[in-house]
Scaffold this active site. Sequence first.
Site, PDB file in Angstrom:
ATOM      1  N   LYS A   1      58.817  19.541  91.099  1.00 45.06           N
ATOM      2  CA  LYS A   1      58.069  20.539  91.168  1.00 45.06           C
ATOM      3  C   LYS A   1      58.095  21.065  92.239  1.00 45.06           C
ATOM      4  O   LYS A   1      58.463  22.363  93.084  1.00 45.06           O
ATOM      5  CB  LYS A   1      56.546  20.199  90.834  1.00 45.06           C
ATOM      6  N   ASN A   2      57.754  20.182  93.515  1.00 49.74           N
ATOM      7  CA  ASN A   2      57.889  20.405  94.957  1.00 49.74           C
ATOM      8  C   ASN A   2      59.008  20.913  95.786  1.00 49.74           C
ATOM      9  O   ASN A   2      58.826  21.211  96.943  1.00 49.74           O
ATOM     10  CB  ASN A   2      57.136  19.550  95.706  1.00 49.74           C
TER      11      ASN A   2
ATOM     12  N   CYS B   1      45.238  22.253  94.028  1.00 49.06           N
ATOM     13  CA  CYS B   1      44.223  21.437  93.727  1.00 49.06           C
ATOM     14  C   CYS B   1      43.247  21.055  94.902  1.00 49.06           C
ATOM     15  O   CYS B   1      43.637  21.103  95.938  1.00 49.06           O
ATOM     16  CB  CYS B   1      45.112  19.986  93.535  1.00 49.06           C
TER      17      CYS B   1
ATOM     18  N   ARG C   1      42.218  21.876 102.991  1.00 49.90           N
ATOM     19  CA  ARG C   1      43.603  22.631 103.015  1.00 49.90           C
ATOM     20  C   ARG C   1      43.830  23.720 103.917  1.00 49.90           C
ATOM     21  O   ARG C   1      43.913  24.980 102.937  1.00 49.90           O
ATOM     22  CB  ARG C   1      44.046  22.578 101.703  1.00 49.90           C
TER      23      ARG C   1
ATOM     24  N   ASP D   1      50.680  11.638  96.741  1.00 52.50           N
ATOM     25  CA  ASP D   1      50.859  12.340  95.298  1.00 52.50           C
ATOM     26  C   ASP D   1      50.847  11.070  94.300  1.00 52.50           C
ATOM     27  O   ASP D   1      50.856  11.404  93.037  1.00 52.50           O
ATOM     28  CB  ASP D   1      51.835  13.267  95.187  1.00 52.50           C
TER      29      ASP D   1
ATOM     30  N   ILE E   1      45.940  11.536 103.970  1.00 56.27           N
ATOM     31  CA  ILE E   1      46.589  12.860 104.214  1.00 56.27           C
ATOM     32  C   ILE E   1      45.422  13.957 103.824  1.00 56.27           C
ATOM     33  O   ILE E   1      45.146  14.783 104.421  1.00 56.27           O
ATOM     34  CB  ILE E   1      47.759  13.116 103.345  1.00 56.27           C
TER      35      ILE E   1
ATOM     36  N   ARG F   1      50.142  21.099  85.215  1.00 56.06           N
ATOM     37  CA  ARG F   1      50.880  21.957  86.203  1.00 56.06           C
ATOM     38  C   ARG F   1      51.963  21.164  86.744  1.00 56.06           C
ATOM     39  O   ARG F   1      52.755  21.688  87.496  1.00 56.06           O
ATOM     40  CB  ARG F   1      49.611  22.028  87.335  1.00 56.06           C
TER      41      ARG F   1
END
Length: 422
Positions: free
Chosen positions: A22-23, A117, A122, A308, A330, A400
């Site tokens: 995905k990333n 999310c 962020r 993650d 993080i 997602r």
Amino acid sequence: MQKLIIYGPAKLMGEIEVEGAKNAALPILTASILAQNKVIITNIPDIADVRHTIEILKYLGCKVLFENNTVVLDSSSIERFTIPPEYAKLMRSSVLFMGALLSKFRRAELSNHPGGCEIGQRPIDLHISAFRQLGIEVFEHNNRIMCRCDKVKGSEIFLPIPSVGATENIILASIFCDGEVVIKNAAKEPEIADLCHFLNKLGAKIRGAGTHIIKIEGVKRLKSEEVVHKVIPDRIVAGTYLCAVAACGGEVVLKNVFPRHLDSILHILKSSVCKIKELKNEIWIKREERLKGGQRITTHYYPGFPTDLQAPVCSAFAVASGVTIIKETIFENRFKHVPELVKMGADIHVEKDIAMINGVEKLRGCKVFARDLRGGAALFVAGLSAQGVTEVMDADYIDRGYERIEEKYSLLGAKILREKGE
Ligand code: EPZ
């Protein structure tokens, strides 16, 4: 919202193909607006964030076909440089359109701060300060961000945090820069190297991807040939499978995976009685005896332990022997899965950025709520090892980032149903 009904405990057996990352897919699809000709991108996961990105590309005027995990994209008819609020709010990676549109049109507008999310503040201050250092004017008004420039100037940018998104946005904005842009303390995630690999195929001149120093030499224009690119495997999806086998027991072979992208989790699981063999593009994992806890796991930037996988690894060590400590460095608010795991009988205490996990013999199935993507995956993993039926509500969060998760784990012997939520 959807719900997943998981009948535990499962023992996972068999082979499974790992889908594309995905990333990596999201920034690569965004970068495709710069292509001078058609691009064909394969191994694209069929997940909600990809579909949202394709909606944005079509809104901007691109022609996009998405079938069988392959995107065929023609950006020759792109005409807009504004991302409307409803799209900007959908996902964090909408912010990457800023860099790409600036390279395409010297103008870009995000009509709302990027969504995604809720795992912390962020902010995008590093993106904006970098843009300004590149000579881009940035105006912020009522949550709208408007950028424009005549030319991106060659610069040296030091990132105080090796932010993945800021590194990608600087690269995207610098393709046609005057001279050279050097990013120092750049993020080293494999997804960034995949983005740069794709951009270099289009004709960009990027060196040092995957290291802390990335150099982008400005080019006048990109190549006019068609470009084909295969997205790298998803190391977080692969890591989630590994955590599931660690939690449930069983024997599984992951196919189409790059073991070198998973060193940190493989090291942790090998030290917790899992038997693991790595081949070129495969990982074999077997867990028979009870998982052994007792480690201290700290999330870091790549190649450290990925934030993650923090939530899924919590679920694995919730049923391990001993006490395991997990420190999240993080994101400030990424333990929302813990109260839900405690509902299932886990013994986990969170204080600030530390979770202390006293391993219990068993979890028991009940109704739990996903609060974000990886937290949802953690509840899914817990449901697989739990006694009885677990209902994971708001499973859309999981969709997602995981392609048809219930079908994939059913191939490994798990019993899972998907239903409309209440
Ligand atoms: C990317 O998010 C990933 N998302 C995230 O994956 C991942 O958790 C994260 O990198 C870290 O690995 C995508 O690639 C689409 P960052 P990103 O900028 O780019 C702070 C998932 O589950 N920061 O590296 O948003 C920030 O608050 C998702 O797939 C600033 O302070 O992450 C965070 O604490 C979730 N100012 C830290 O840096 C900025 O301008 C790292 O964020 C930018 C970031």
